[in-house]
Scaffold this motif. Structure first.
Motif, PDB file in Angstrom:
ATOM      1  N   VAL A 120       0.868  -1.170   0.000  1.00  0.00           N
ATOM      2  CA  VAL A 120       0.000   0.000   0.000  1.00  0.00           C
ATOM      3  C   VAL A 120       0.911   1.227   0.000  1.00  0.00           C
ATOM      4  O   VAL A 120       2.111   1.111   0.267  1.00  0.00           O
ATOM      5  N   PRO A 121       0.374   2.401  -0.282  1.00  0.00           N
ATOM      6  CA  PRO A 121       1.221   3.599  -0.207  1.00  0.00           C
ATOM      7  C   PRO A 121       1.879   3.698   1.177  1.00  0.00           C
ATOM      8  O   PRO A 121       1.242   3.418   2.198  1.00  0.00           O
ATOM      9  N   ASP A 122       3.146   4.098   1.197  1.00  0.00           N
ATOM     10  CA  ASP A 122       3.897   4.174   2.451  1.00  0.00           C
ATOM     11  C   ASP A 122       3.160   4.977   3.521  1.00  0.00           C
ATOM     12  O   ASP A 122       3.172   4.613   4.700  1.00  0.00           O
ATOM     13  N   ALA A 123       2.526   6.059   3.116  1.00  0.00           N
ATOM     14  CA  ALA A 123       1.824   6.914   4.070  1.00  0.00           C
ATOM     15  C   ALA A 123       0.636   6.206   4.719  1.00  0.00           C
ATOM     16  O   ALA A 123       0.171   6.623   5.782  1.00  0.00           O
ATOM     17  N   ASP A 124       0.157   5.130   4.109  1.00  0.00           N
ATOM     18  CA  ASP A 124      -1.012   4.403   4.620  1.00  0.00           C
ATOM     19  C   ASP A 124      -0.664   3.087   5.308  1.00  0.00           C
ATOM     20  O   ASP A 124      -1.564   2.385   5.783  1.00  0.00           O
ATOM     21  N   LEU A 125       0.620   2.733   5.364  1.00  0.00           N
ATOM     22  CA  LEU A 125       0.992   1.418   5.898  1.00  0.00           C
ATOM     23  C   LEU A 125       0.549   1.241   7.353  1.00  0.00           C
ATOM     24  O   LEU A 125      -0.091   0.236   7.697  1.00  0.00           O
ATOM     25  N   GLU A 126       0.859   2.181   8.203  1.00  0.00           N
ATOM     26  CA  GLU A 126       0.485   2.073   9.622  1.00  0.00           C
ATOM     27  C   GLU A 126      -1.032   1.956   9.771  1.00  0.00           C
ATOM     28  O   GLU A 126      -1.535   1.114  10.521  1.00  0.00           O
ATOM     29  N   ARG A 127      -1.758   2.779   9.052  1.00  0.00           N
ATOM     30  CA  ARG A 127      -3.224   2.762   9.124  1.00  0.00           C
ATOM     31  C   ARG A 127      -3.795   1.451   8.604  1.00  0.00           C
ATOM     32  O   ARG A 127      -4.749   0.901   9.167  1.00  0.00           O
ATOM     33  N   ALA A 128      -3.184   0.897   7.554  1.00  0.00           N
ATOM     34  CA  ALA A 128      -3.633  -0.393   7.012  1.00  0.00           C
ATOM     35  C   ALA A 128      -3.463  -1.491   8.058  1.00  0.00           C
ATOM     36  O   ALA A 128      -4.359  -2.322   8.261  1.00  0.00           O
ATOM     37  N   LEU A 129      -2.308  -1.498   8.716  1.00  0.00           N
ATOM     38  CA  LEU A 129      -2.050  -2.515   9.743  1.00  0.00           C
ATOM     39  C   LEU A 129      -3.053  -2.399  10.890  1.00  0.00           C
ATOM     40  O   LEU A 129      -3.603  -3.411  11.350  1.00  0.00           O
ATOM     41  N   LYS A 130      -3.317  -1.182  11.345  1.00  0.00           N
ATOM     42  CA  LYS A 130      -4.271  -0.979  12.437  1.00  0.00           C
ATOM     43  C   LYS A 130      -5.689  -1.355  12.011  1.00  0.00           C
ATOM     44  O   LYS A 130      -6.438  -1.961  12.778  1.00  0.00           O
ATOM     45  N   THR A 131      -6.042  -1.014  10.784  1.00  0.00           N
ATOM     46  CA  THR A 131      -7.372  -1.338  10.271  1.00  0.00           C
ATOM     47  C   THR A 131      -7.578  -2.846  10.236  1.00  0.00           C
ATOM     48  O   THR A 131      -8.614  -3.357  10.688  1.00  0.00           O
TER      49      THR A 131
END
Length: 148
Positions: A120-131
């Motif tokens: 996923v876009p780097d800026a969204d990686l943390e949010r993807a993992l939490k989601t």
């Protein structure tokens, strides 16, 4: 979460010519690097080989020394039931969180589980993992790949 679940993936530019894939795999073999997952996308002139290996630093070093163009990205992996809808559940959660999937690939390792790798876009990686974690999806730690 990023520090716990981000996996180093190598993307290698390959000229579309006879024997180039053999050269790359031979380089890794001779260095004792094990390929744990891969995807190859190609066009008429070149291909991009995406690899998750057991020792990404060593792989990057030996491939660069052998003249390959190598780029490293962070990806993540999830484990799902190997049944209809397993992939859908993950993509649905990401889509509902407005997280774009750049690309994905998967493998079935035996039993009744499949492992899906996502970029996923780097800026969204943390949010993807939490989601995904919040949605009950099992995240796969890098040790699964690096542990040999």
């Amino acid at each position: 979460m990023r520090s716990k679940y981000a996996i180093k993936q190598l993307s290698v530019f390959l000229e579309n010519r006879k024997g180039r894939l053999k050269e790359l795999t031979e380089t890794l073999y001779q260095a004792g690097v094990n390929i744990r997952a891969l995807a190859l996308a190609e066009s008429a002139e070149f291909g991009i080989l995406r690899l998750v290996v057991d020792n990404p630093e060593k792989a990057r070093s030996v491939l660069s020394a052998a003249g390959f163009t190598v780029k490293e990205q962070e990806v993540f992996a999830v484990e799902v039931e190997d049944r209809p809808g397993g992939f859908y559940q993950v993509v649905k959660l990401l889509s509902e969180a407005d997280i774009n999937v750049d690309y994905t690939y998967a493998f079935v390792g035996g039993g009744e589980k499949a492992v899906l790798i996502f970029k996923v876009p780097d800026a969204d990686l943390e949010r993807a993992l939490k989601t995904l974690s919040g949605g009950g999806v099992k995240l796969v730690e890098p040790l699964f790949f690096y542990g040999g």
